[in-house]
Design a protein around this motif. Structure first.
Motif, mmCIF file in Angstrom:
data_model
loop_
_atom_site.group_PDB
_atom_site.id
_atom_site.type_symbol
_atom_site.label_atom_id
_atom_site.label_comp_id
_atom_site.label_asym_id
_atom_site.label_seq_id
_atom_site.Cartn_x
_atom_site.Cartn_y
_atom_site.Cartn_z
ATOM 1 N N PHE A 1 69.317 59.285 60.157
ATOM 2 C CA PHE A 1 70.515 59.358 59.305
ATOM 3 C C PHE A 1 70.146 59.395 57.823
ATOM 4 C CE2 PHE A 1 70.216 54.885 60.937
ATOM 5 C CZ PHE A 1 69.991 54.194 59.772
ATOM 6 N N ALA B 1 67.412 56.688 65.974
ATOM 7 C CA ALA B 1 68.480 57.307 65.175
ATOM 8 C C ALA B 1 67.913 57.910 63.897
ATOM 9 C CB ALA B 1 69.555 56.276 64.835
ATOM 10 N N ALA C 1 65.683 54.895 62.532
ATOM 11 C CA ALA C 1 65.834 53.553 63.103
ATOM 12 C C ALA C 1 65.434 53.591 64.570
ATOM 13 C CB ALA C 1 67.279 53.084 62.976
ATOM 14 N N ARG D 1 74.090 64.673 61.448
ATOM 15 C CA ARG D 1 74.828 65.037 62.661
ATOM 16 C C ARG D 1 75.541 66.377 62.484
ATOM 17 N NH1 ARG D 1 79.847 64.553 63.135
ATOM 18 N NH2 ARG D 1 80.052 62.923 61.563
ATOM 19 N N GLU D 2 76.197 66.525 61.324
ATOM 20 C CA GLU D 2 76.947 67.762 61.086
ATOM 21 C C GLU D 2 76.022 68.970 60.953
ATOM 22 O OE1 GLU D 2 81.116 66.422 59.000
ATOM 23 O OE2 GLU D 2 79.600 67.465 57.789
ATOM 24 N N LEU E 1 70.088 59.535 68.355
ATOM 25 C CA LEU E 1 71.391 59.640 67.690
ATOM 26 C C LEU E 1 71.224 60.239 66.298
ATOM 27 C CD1 LEU E 1 72.685 56.022 68.502
ATOM 28 C CD2 LEU E 1 73.146 58.104 69.798
ATOM 29 N N PHE E 2 72.254 60.974 65.857
ATOM 30 C CA PHE E 2 72.259 61.551 64.513
ATOM 31 C C PHE E 2 73.594 61.206 63.860
ATOM 32 C CE2 PHE E 2 69.845 64.175 67.430
ATOM 33 C CZ PHE E 2 68.607 64.227 66.820
ATOM 34 N N PHE E 3 73.557 60.863 62.581
ATOM 35 C CA PHE E 3 74.785 60.421 61.920
ATOM 36 C C PHE E 3 75.070 61.218 60.648
ATOM 37 C CE2 PHE E 3 73.667 56.718 64.462
ATOM 38 C CZ PHE E 3 74.883 56.443 65.063
ATOM 39 N N ALA E 4 76.366 61.267 60.316
ATOM 40 C CA ALA E 4 76.847 61.764 59.023
ATOM 41 C C ALA E 4 76.387 63.201 58.768
ATOM 42 C CB ALA E 4 76.444 60.803 57.906
ATOM 43 N N ARG E 5 75.852 63.475 57.600
ATOM 44 C CA ARG E 5 75.451 64.832 57.241
ATOM 45 C C ARG E 5 74.413 65.384 58.217
ATOM 46 N NH1 ARG E 5 71.391 66.177 54.601
ATOM 47 N NH2 ARG E 5 71.038 64.123 53.691
ATOM 48 N N PRO F 1 70.666 58.411 53.655
ATOM 49 C CA PRO F 1 70.905 57.125 52.965
ATOM 50 C C PRO F 1 72.360 56.701 53.114
ATOM 51 C CG PRO F 1 69.555 58.551 51.605
ATOM 52 C CD PRO F 1 69.977 59.375 52.781
ATOM 53 N N VAL F 2 72.563 55.392 53.238
ATOM 54 C CA VAL F 2 73.898 54.866 53.537
ATOM 55 C C VAL F 2 74.746 54.820 52.260
ATOM 56 C CG1 VAL F 2 72.926 53.541 55.434
ATOM 57 C CG2 VAL F 2 73.290 52.429 53.207
ATOM 58 N N THR F 3 76.055 54.910 52.456
ATOM 59 C CA THR F 3 76.968 54.962 51.298
ATOM 60 C C THR F 3 78.254 54.181 51.569
ATOM 61 O OG1 THR F 3 77.866 57.055 52.120
ATOM 62 C CG2 THR F 3 76.128 57.199 50.467
ATOM 63 N N GLY F 4 78.139 53.043 52.263
ATOM 64 C CA GLY F 4 79.344 52.244 52.527
ATOM 65 C C GLY F 4 79.677 51.326 51.375
#
Lengths: 84, 158, 158, 84
Positions: D78, D76, D57, D11-12, D5-9, D80-83
Motif C-alpha cells: 500500500f 499487503a 506489510a 489497488r486501483e 492484498l493491495f490498498f488505495a491507489r 503511504p497512509v493519509t488518515g
C-alpha cells in the motif's frame, strides 16, 4: 472615591471583602494606599498585604510595582491564582 | 479568513462539551481540527483527599483577563474560533471545572493554542480554589510547575 | 492506579463527542484532565475544493496498529484512559473523521499523549483518503509536515 | 497459501484488491514474492510495486526490507497512509 477589593485567603484573613475610601493626595499612589490601609487597620493587615507573593490590580489589571491612582479607581489585593 | 471568534463564559452551571464544540464551528467546513481540554475536580490533590471544592473569582476581571488570553492566542496562531468556560461556586469531585476549545484549519495550531490558553488560565485568570476534606478547609496553593509551563510561551510560538 | 483503559473504534457512523469523553472517565474522580482532538473534513485541502471524501482502510491491521499506538502512549505517559474513533467510508465537508481522547490526573500527560496519538495515527495507521472535487477524484498525498511531527517523538517524551 | 492484498491507489492502479497463490520455495521471501508477481503480471505491476515509497506489510505489520514468508501469511502492498 477609591474602591478596594480583597479576594480568597486575603479576604478571609482580613475579614474584609471590600471597602471604599475617599481619594486624596495621601492615597494618590498604590504604595501609599497600601500604607494607609495598614496604618489604619493594624499589624495583621500589614503582615498580609506585604506578603511577597501578594498580587495587586488596578482597574482589573495586574500591576507590578507602584502606580498612580485616580479618583474612581478600583484596587484589588489577592493571592496567586489557582483556577483552571 | 476573517477575525477568529472568541467566547468566554464564567458560570455556576455545568456545561455540555458537545454543544461547546459545535459552537466552535462556523458551518462552512473551514475547520480541520478542534482541540479541547476539560479540567475536572479530582478526588485527591497532592495527597489530600477532597470532598468538595469552592471556586471564588473576581467578577469582571475574570472575563477580561480570559479575553486577553484568547486574543493573545489568536495573534499567535491562525485560529478560526476559541472558547473558554470556567465554573465558579461549589463543586464536587468528578465535576468538570473548565473547558477550553480551539478550532483551526490544521491540528498544530489547535493543539498549541489550547495548551497555551490552559497554561495562561492557570497563572493569570483570577480564580481561587478552596478545598474541603477530612482535615477541613484549605486554600489550594499555586503549583510551581504551572508557572514553569506558562513561562514556556514567553519566547513566542513554541 | 492500575492499567490504563484503551478503546479503538473504526466505523462508518458519526460519533458523539460527549459520550466518548464520558467513556474516558472511570467514575472515581481520579481524572483531573481530559484532552481531546477531533479532525473534520475540510471544504478545501491544499487549495483544492473538496466536495466529498472517501476513506479506505485495512481492516484488522487498522485496529491493531491503533492499539499499538495507544499502548505506546500508555507506556510514555501516566494515562488513566485513552480512546480513538476513526471513521471510514464516504464523508462530506464538515463531517468529523477522527476523535482522540486522553485522560490523566494532570494536563501535561493528557495534552502530550493526545498530540502523540494524532501524530502517529497520521503516519502509521493504514487509512487512505480519496477526495472528490471539481477536478475529479484524487488520492490525498501524505504531508511531509506529518512525518516531521511524528519524528518529534522518537527521542522519547518531548 | 499466501494471501496478497493491495490498498488505495495501488489497488486501483493494479485493478486488484486481493489474490492468493500457493506458498512454495520460490515465494518463501517477500522480495521473491514481489518479483514473482511482477514477472507474472507485467511491467505495470513492476513499476507500481517498486515505487520508492511503497509500504509492505506481512501479517498486518509493516516490514522494512526483505523477510521470510511462511505458508498462510498475509502480505499487503500500500501507499503511504493519509488518515487522521
Amino acid at each position: 472615591m477609591l474602591k478596594v477589593l480583597f479576594f480568597a485567603r486575603v479576604r478571609e484573613t482580613l475579614d474584609c471583602a471590600q471597602l471604599e475610601l475617599p481619594w486624596s493626595e495621601q492615597v494618590a499612589r498604590l504604595d501609599a494606599l497600601q500604607d494607609s490601609l495598614c496604618a489604619q487597620h493594624g499589624a495583621r493587615w500589614r503582615e498580609v498585604l506585604e506578603e511577597d507573593n501578594m498580587i495587586r490590580a488596578v482597574n482589573q489589571v495586574v500591576v507590578q510595582g507602584d502606580c498612580a491612582l485616580a479618583d474612581g479607581d478600583e484596587v484589588a489585593f489577592f493571592p496567586p491564582v489557582t483556577g483552571g | 479568513m476573517g477575525a477568529a471568534r472568541t467566547s468566554v463564559l464564567v458560570q455556576e452551571a455545568e456545561f455540555d462539551v458537545a454543544a461547546l464544540q459545535r459552537g466552535l464551528l462556523r458551518g462552512d467546513a473551514a475547520e480541520g481540527a478542534v482541540a479541547t481540554f476539560t479540567g475536572y475536580v479530582r478526588c485527591d490533590n497532592e495527597q489530600r483527599s477532597v470532598s468538595s471544592m469552592r471556586l471564588e473569582h473576581y467578577p469582571g476581571m475574570t472575563e477580561s483577563s480570559i479575553e486577553q488570553i484568547l486574543d493573545e492566542a489568536c495573534r499567535r496562531w491562525p485560529l478560526l474560533a476559541t472558547s473558554v468556560v470556567h465554573r465558579v461556586g461549589l463543586l464536587q469531585p468528578g465535576d468538570p471545572v473548565v473547558w477550553v476549545g480551539a478550532a483551526s484549519a490544521h491540528r498544530e495550531a489547535a493543539f498549541e493554542a489550547c495548551e497555551f490558553i490552559m497554561d495562561y488560565l492557570k497563572t493569570r485568570a483570577p480564580f481561587w480554589k478552596k478545598e474541603t476534606g477530612p482535615a477541613g478547609e484549605h486554600w489550594v496553593a499555586p503549583r510551581s510547575s504551572d508557572d514553569a509551563r506558562a513561562r514556556r510561551w514567553r519566547g513566542g510560538v513554541a
